[in-house]
Design a protein around this motif. Structure first.
Motif, mmCIF file in Angstrom:
data_model
loop_
_atom_site.group_PDB
_atom_site.id
_atom_site.type_symbol
_atom_site.label_atom_id
_atom_site.label_comp_id
_atom_site.label_asym_id
_atom_site.label_seq_id
_atom_site.Cartn_x
_atom_site.Cartn_y
_atom_site.Cartn_z
ATOM 1 N N LEU A 32 -80.818 -12.126 7.029
ATOM 2 C CA LEU A 32 -80.011 -12.504 8.188
ATOM 3 C C LEU A 32 -78.574 -12.019 8.046
ATOM 4 C CD1 LEU A 32 -81.322 -16.148 8.760
ATOM 5 C CD2 LEU A 32 -81.971 -14.068 9.989
ATOM 6 N N LEU A 33 -78.045 -12.085 6.824
ATOM 7 C CA LEU A 33 -76.669 -11.632 6.611
ATOM 8 C C LEU A 33 -76.563 -10.113 6.751
ATOM 9 C CD1 LEU A 33 -74.022 -13.048 6.006
ATOM 10 C CD2 LEU A 33 -74.350 -12.550 3.585
ATOM 11 N N GLN A 34 -77.575 -9.393 6.295
ATOM 12 C CA GLN A 34 -77.568 -7.936 6.468
ATOM 13 C C GLN A 34 -77.554 -7.556 7.946
ATOM 14 O OE1 GLN A 34 -80.569 -5.759 4.137
ATOM 15 N NE2 GLN A 34 -80.577 -7.470 2.689
ATOM 16 N N GLU A 35 -78.358 -8.248 8.743
ATOM 17 C CA GLU A 35 -78.395 -7.932 10.169
ATOM 18 C C GLU A 35 -77.102 -8.345 10.862
ATOM 19 O OE1 GLU A 35 -80.561 -5.999 11.279
ATOM 20 O OE2 GLU A 35 -81.767 -6.067 9.446
ATOM 21 N N ALA A 36 -76.473 -9.423 10.397
ATOM 22 C CA ALA A 36 -75.173 -9.802 10.945
ATOM 23 C C ALA A 36 -74.129 -8.725 10.657
ATOM 24 C CB ALA A 36 -74.729 -11.145 10.355
ATOM 25 N N PHE A 37 -74.166 -8.170 9.451
ATOM 26 C CA PHE A 37 -73.223 -7.104 9.114
ATOM 27 C C PHE A 37 -73.573 -5.806 9.839
ATOM 28 C CE2 PHE A 37 -71.496 -9.848 5.977
ATOM 29 C CZ PHE A 37 -70.262 -9.309 5.629
ATOM 30 N N ARG A 38 -74.845 -5.602 10.174
ATOM 31 C CA ARG A 38 -75.206 -4.435 10.977
ATOM 32 C C ARG A 38 -74.571 -4.550 12.374
ATOM 33 N NH1 ARG A 38 -79.764 -1.299 9.907
ATOM 34 N NH2 ARG A 38 -80.875 -3.085 9.009
ATOM 35 N N LEU A 92 -71.803 -6.289 13.068
ATOM 36 C CA LEU A 92 -70.367 -6.070 12.899
ATOM 37 C C LEU A 92 -70.050 -4.588 12.778
ATOM 38 C CD1 LEU A 92 -69.440 -8.927 10.393
ATOM 39 C CD2 LEU A 92 -68.983 -8.841 12.846
ATOM 40 N N TYR A 93 -70.920 -3.849 12.107
ATOM 41 C CA TYR A 93 -70.696 -2.407 11.959
ATOM 42 C C TYR A 93 -70.855 -1.698 13.304
ATOM 43 C CZ TYR A 93 -70.702 2.140 9.663
ATOM 44 O OH TYR A 93 -70.391 3.416 9.270
ATOM 45 N N TYR A 94 -71.797 -2.159 14.113
ATOM 46 C CA TYR A 94 -71.936 -1.589 15.455
ATOM 47 C C TYR A 94 -70.657 -1.801 16.261
ATOM 48 C CZ TYR A 94 -72.893 -1.669 20.441
ATOM 49 O OH TYR A 94 -72.794 -1.486 21.798
ATOM 50 N N LYS A 95 -70.093 -3.006 16.211
ATOM 51 C CA LYS A 95 -68.871 -3.282 16.954
ATOM 52 C C LYS A 95 -67.730 -2.400 16.458
ATOM 53 C CE LYS A 95 -68.577 -6.189 19.603
ATOM 54 N NZ LYS A 95 -68.826 -6.180 21.063
ATOM 55 N N LEU A 96 -67.673 -2.189 15.153
ATOM 56 C CA LEU A 96 -66.625 -1.324 14.594
ATOM 57 C C LEU A 96 -66.794 0.118 15.056
ATOM 58 C CD1 LEU A 96 -64.242 -0.930 12.617
ATOM 59 C CD2 LEU A 96 -65.931 -0.558 10.814
ATOM 60 N N LEU A 97 -68.027 0.623 15.035
ATOM 61 C CA LEU A 97 -68.268 1.998 15.467
ATOM 62 C C LEU A 97 -68.001 2.170 16.954
ATOM 63 C CD1 LEU A 97 -71.493 2.939 13.466
ATOM 64 C CD2 LEU A 97 -69.140 3.624 13.009
#
Length: 286
Positions: A81-87, A89-94
């Motif tokens: 779940l934490l990996q997908e949450a960071f995925r 966050l990375y989408y929002k950053l990109l």
């Protein structure tokens, strides 16, 4: 024998991912940056989940085997779940990065599409995941020792290598599916990615019954690959053209209307900011 196991497992686990990197990422500095940043995001998620699991284990009774196994299951599920949450966050950053690239460019065009970012970010997640899954095993594979000498499975290193390979591919496909879901607000696609990730991680609890983890993982990988291919603008006709080598000129249309690897641009020559057709080699219309 140990040296053969080491190189064999290394090439099985990382050979396909290395090919993807060399042929589709290594020539573009921007893609390399996105890949490294994606690997960093995955690493941060792992560090946080490991810290929480470590605290939970230290605060519990180490003699209670049922509790320790429950904490292990909790740690795996929480890590997913934490990996997908960071995925996310990375989408929002990109997404913010694309807006910045458009603002800084002279022609008002982004040098890379969100589709390509999704693919490269997925490879970054997968490579870092594979590295942490396999590095210690590869170090042990160099010996000294004999696998299975005490009656355990002699296929441990081999199955671990195949599991690492499938996880790298799955992270790549999950990145494409996840970004597509975020881009088009299809939250069920995001939920599907999370459920697939939980299913693959949960299947590893069948080990050392390796059939119980490898077979479902490869079936899910095949399904995710087809799904990601279709979402990226692929079709049976495109696949047939590719297999028949009809796209001969890089970056230009051939008479059949196919584009080469550098032709994923809209009619105006700009990369499409939305989700167009094609991940690396199909026309994207704005």
């Amino acid at each position: 024998m140990t040296l053969a196991v080491f190189f064999g497992c290394t090439f099985i686990a990382f050979g396909p991912a290395l090919s993807l990197f060399l042929f589709t990422i290594a020539r573009d500095p921007l893609r390399i940056i996105i890949l490294i940043a994606g690997a960093f995001f995955w690493l941060v998620s792992l560090l946080l989940s490991s810290l929480i699991w470590f605290i939970a284990v230290k605060a519990s009774d180490p003699r209670d085997e049922a509790l320790q196994r429950g904490l292990l299951i909790f740690g795996v599920m929480f890590s997913v779940l934490l990996q997908e949450a960071f995925r996310f966050l990375y989408y929002k950053l990109l997404r913010k990065a694309i807006e910045g690239l458009v603002a800084l460019s002279e022609d008002g065009c982004s040098p890379i599409s969100i589709q390509q970012m999704a693919y490269v970010a997925g490879v970054g997640f997968g490579l870092m995941s594979g590295a942490f899954s396999m590095i210690n095993l590869l170090a042990d594979a160099l010996g000294p020792g004999t696998v299975g000498i005490h009656g355990d499975s002699q296929l441990y290193f081999l199955t671990s290598a195949f599991m690492t390979m499938v996880l790298i591919f799955l992270h790549t496909f999950w990145g494409i599916l996840f970004f597509h879901g975020c881009e088009n607000r299809r939250w069920w696609e995001i939920a599907a990615v999370v459920l697939m990730h939980l299913a693959v991680s949960g299947s590893t609890f069948w080990n050392p019954l390796y059939v119980g983890s490898l077979v479902p993982s490869y079936l899910l990988m095949a399904a995710a690959a087809v799904w990601a291919y279709l979402l990226s603008g692929g079709s049976a006709q495109n696949l047939r053209r590719f297999l028949l080598c009809k796209c001969l000129v890089k970056g230009h249309r051939d008479p059949s209307g196919c584009w080469g690897p550098s032709g994923c641009r809209g009619p105006s020559g700009c990369w499409v900011l939305g989700w167009g057709k094609g991940l690396l080699g199909n026309e994207a219309r704005s």
